[in-house]
Design an enzyme around this catalytic site. Structure first.
Site, PDB file in Angstrom:
ATOM      1  N   HIS A 182     -12.855  -2.388   5.463  1.00 28.53           N
ATOM      2  CA  HIS A 182     -13.529  -3.483   6.159  1.00 28.53           C
ATOM      3  C   HIS A 182     -14.371  -2.916   7.301  1.00 28.53           C
ATOM      4  O   HIS A 182     -14.243  -1.735   7.653  1.00 28.53           O
ATOM      5  CB  HIS A 182     -12.512  -4.511   6.703  1.00 28.53           C
TER       6      HIS A 182
HETATM    7  C1  T46 Z   1      -8.815  -1.464  11.715  1.00 33.90           C
HETATM    8  C2  T46 Z   1      -8.019  -0.355  11.183  1.00 33.90           C
HETATM    9  C3  T46 Z   1      -8.411   0.960  11.726  1.00 33.90           C
HETATM   10  C4  T46 Z   1      -3.050  -9.561  13.153  1.00 33.90           C
HETATM   11  O1  T46 Z   1      -2.486 -10.647  12.918  1.00 33.90           O
HETATM   12  N1  T46 Z   1      -3.317  -9.211  14.446  1.00 33.90           N
HETATM   13  C5  T46 Z   1      -3.942  -8.048  14.775  1.00 33.90           C
HETATM   14  O2  T46 Z   1      -4.201  -7.768  15.985  1.00 33.90           O
HETATM   15  C6  T46 Z   1      -4.310  -7.167  13.696  1.00 33.90           C
HETATM   16  C7  T46 Z   1      -4.994  -5.849  13.983  1.00 33.90           C
HETATM   17  C8  T46 Z   1      -4.035  -7.526  12.417  1.00 33.90           C
HETATM   18  N2  T46 Z   1      -3.408  -8.698  12.155  1.00 33.90           N
HETATM   19  C9  T46 Z   1      -3.105  -9.077  10.741  1.00 33.90           C
HETATM   20  C10 T46 Z   1      -4.361  -9.354   9.916  1.00 33.90           C
HETATM   21  C11 T46 Z   1      -3.980  -8.937   8.508  1.00 33.90           C
HETATM   22  O3  T46 Z   1      -3.356 -10.010   7.836  1.00 33.90           O
HETATM   23  O4  T46 Z   1      -2.474  -7.974  10.103  1.00 33.90           O
HETATM   24  C12 T46 Z   1      -2.910  -7.845   8.738  1.00 33.90           C
HETATM   25  C13 T46 Z   1      -3.431  -6.449   8.491  1.00 33.90           C
HETATM   26  O5  T46 Z   1      -4.561  -6.228   9.339  1.00 33.90           O
HETATM   27  P1  T46 Z   1      -5.807  -5.330   8.886  1.00 33.90           P
HETATM   28  O6  T46 Z   1      -6.350  -5.791   7.600  1.00 33.90           O
HETATM   29  O7  T46 Z   1      -6.740  -5.250  10.036  1.00 33.90           O
HETATM   30  O8  T46 Z   1      -5.070  -3.917   8.673  1.00 33.90           O
HETATM   31  P2  T46 Z   1      -5.610  -2.446   8.397  1.00 33.90           P
HETATM   32  O9  T46 Z   1      -4.440  -1.555   8.524  1.00 33.90           O
HETATM   33  O10 T46 Z   1      -6.414  -2.385   7.162  1.00 33.90           O
HETATM   34  O11 T46 Z   1      -6.620  -2.112   9.599  1.00 33.90           O
HETATM   35  C14 T46 Z   1      -6.156  -1.760  10.900  1.00 33.90           C
HETATM   36  C15 T46 Z   1      -6.751  -2.690  11.964  1.00 33.90           C
HETATM   37  O12 T46 Z   1      -6.079  -3.857  11.903  1.00 33.90           O
HETATM   38  C16 T46 Z   1      -8.215  -2.807  11.804  1.00 33.90           C
HETATM   39  O13 T46 Z   1      -8.801  -3.561  12.841  1.00 33.90           O
HETATM   40  O14 T46 Z   1      -9.976  -1.335  11.949  1.00 33.90           O
HETATM   41  O15 T46 Z   1      -6.588  -0.479  11.250  1.00 33.90           O
END
Ligand code: T46
Length: 133
Positions: free
Chosen positions: A51
Site C-alpha cells: 500500500h
Molecule cells: C505501513 C507499514 C510499514 C489500526 O487499526 N491502527 C493503526 O494505527 C494501524 C497502523 C493499523 N491498524 C489496522 C488496519 C489494518 O486492519 O491494522 C491492520 C493492519 O494494518 P496495515 O495494513 O497498515 O499493516 P501493514 O503491516 O501492512 O503495514 C504497517 C503499517 O500499518 C503501515 O502504515 O506503512 O507497516
C-alpha cells in the site's frame, strides 16, 4: 519537491559491556511523531505492506530481527533496504508504495507523522500508478 527515502542513523549510546540505548528525538526526526506502533511475529512467507499513504510519512526501525523493505516512490524510483540494526531507521515519504518481508523474530517499530486513518491508504497498485503519472 518530492522527498526520497533515506537511512536515519540514530544515536547509539553505550558499549558492548553495558548494552546500548538509541534515541529518536527532534534533532534527528523529519517530523513530530503523532503515533508509534509496532508489528511482530510475522511469518517469514508473508509479505506485508502492499500500500501507499497519501499524507502519512513514516520511519521504520527494526528493533529486533531483520526487515527487507522495498519502496517505490511517486517518481517511480525503487529503493531497497535491509534493516537489521536497532539504531537504524528508514524514512518513507508520503505517496510511496512499500512492501516488507520479515525474519520471524523481527519487531518493526513505525514512527508516524499523523494519526491512523484508513482513508489515507492507497491499497490498489493501479491507483498508486495513476498518482505517478
Ligand atoms: C505501513 C507499514 C510499514 C489500526 O487499526 N491502527 C493503526 O494505527 C494501524 C497502523 C493499523 N491498524 C489496522 C488496519 C489494518 O486492519 O491494522 C491492520 C493492519 O494494518 P496495515 O495494513 O497498515 O499493516 P501493514 O503491516 O501492512 O503495514 C504497517 C503499517 O500499518 C503501515 O502504515 O506503512 O507497516
Amino acid at each position: 519537491m518530492n522527498k526520497k527515502p533515506y537511512i536515519i542513523d540514530f544515536k547509539k549510546i553505550g558499549s558492548p559491556a553495558l548494552g546500548y540505548i538509541s534515541v529518536a528525538e527532534k534533532e534527528n526526526l523529519p517530523f513530530i511523531p503523532q503515533r508509534i506502533y509496532w508489528t511482530y511475529f510475522t511469518p517469514e512467507d508473508v509479505e506485508r505492506g502492499g500500500h501507499a499513504h497519501i499524507h502519512l510519512e513514516q520511519i521504520l526501525v527494526s528493533v529486533a530481527g531483520k526487515i527487507d523493505l522495498k519502496i517505490e516512490t511517486i517518481t517511480g524510483e525503487i529503493f531497497e533496504f535491509v534493516l537489521d540494526a536497532p539504531h537504524k531507521g528508514v524514512f518513507i515519504p508520503k505517496k510511496s508504495w512499500r512492501t516488507m518481508k520479515y525474519s520471524h523474530n523481527a519487531v518493526q517499530m513505525c514512527i508516524a507523522s499523523i494519526e491512523y486513518d484508513e482513508k489515507d491508504y492507497i491499497r490498489d497498485y493501479d491507483e498508486f500508478l495513476n498518482l505517478t503519472k
